[in-house]
Design an enzyme around this catalytic site. Sequence first.
Site, PDB file in Angstrom:
ATOM      1  N   ASP A   1      23.447   7.608  10.754  1.00 20.69           N
ATOM      2  CA  ASP A   1      22.680   6.407  10.432  1.00 20.69           C
ATOM      3  C   ASP A   1      22.614   6.301   8.916  1.00 20.69           C
ATOM      4  OD1 ASP A   1      22.133   5.698  13.088  1.00 20.69           O
ATOM      5  OD2 ASP A   1      20.309   6.903  13.153  1.00 20.69           O
TER       6      ASP A   1
ATOM      7  N   ASP B   1      24.096   0.372  16.128  1.00 24.73           N
ATOM      8  CA  ASP B   1      22.747   0.029  16.572  1.00 24.73           C
ATOM      9  C   ASP B   1      22.529  -1.486  16.503  1.00 24.73           C
ATOM     10  OD1 ASP B   1      22.236   2.769  16.829  1.00 24.73           O
ATOM     11  OD2 ASP B   1      21.371   2.907  14.822  1.00 24.73           O
TER      12      ASP B   1
END
Length: 171
Positions: free
Chosen positions: A113, A127
Site C-alpha cells: 500500500d 483497493d
Amino acid sequence: MTAVALVLLAADFVTKQIALTHFSGSDPTEALGGLLRFTLVFNSGGAFSIGEGEAWFFTTVKIVVVVAMLVVSPRIRTPVWAVSFGLVIAGAAGNLVDRLFRAPSPLQGRVVDWIQLPHWPVFNLADCGVVCGSALVMWASMRGIRLNGTRESDAPAEAGATERTAEGRDR
C-alpha cells in the site's frame, strides 16, 4: 471487462514497483500541499488493516471472488457491469498477486500500500478498483440494471399478479 481489468492490473503492478523503489514508510513524500502522501506500507490484513496476520483468509476470499466473477462474467451484456466486474476482478487480483508472491511466504504475502489521504488508511490502486467497482455494482443494482442490460422494471409481470390486485380491490 478484460480491457478494464488488464489496464488496472498493469497500473497497480507498475505503481507498486515505483512505490517500492521511491517511497518509504518512515519518510512519506507529500504532494498537493500535504493533501496526498506517498507512504510505503506492507499490509498483512484486509482493508483498514482489519485482520492483520490473517493473510490466508484474505487470499482465499480473493480467489473465490475472482473465480466467481469470471464464472458469471459471460452473462454480462452491458458496459456498467463490464466495467464494474473489470475493476473488482483487477483489484482483487492485484492484491492477490501480492499475497501469493510477496514476503513472508506464498498465500501469506503482504500487500503493498502506498497512497494516503488525511485521516484515511494507506491504500493502493487495486483497493481503488475494488471500491469503485463495488460502488458501480451497487449503483447498477439499485437502478435495477441486470447483467444482460435489461431493467427489473422491464420484466413481465408475475403471472396472476393483475388478478390478485383486482381481487384485493374488490374485497
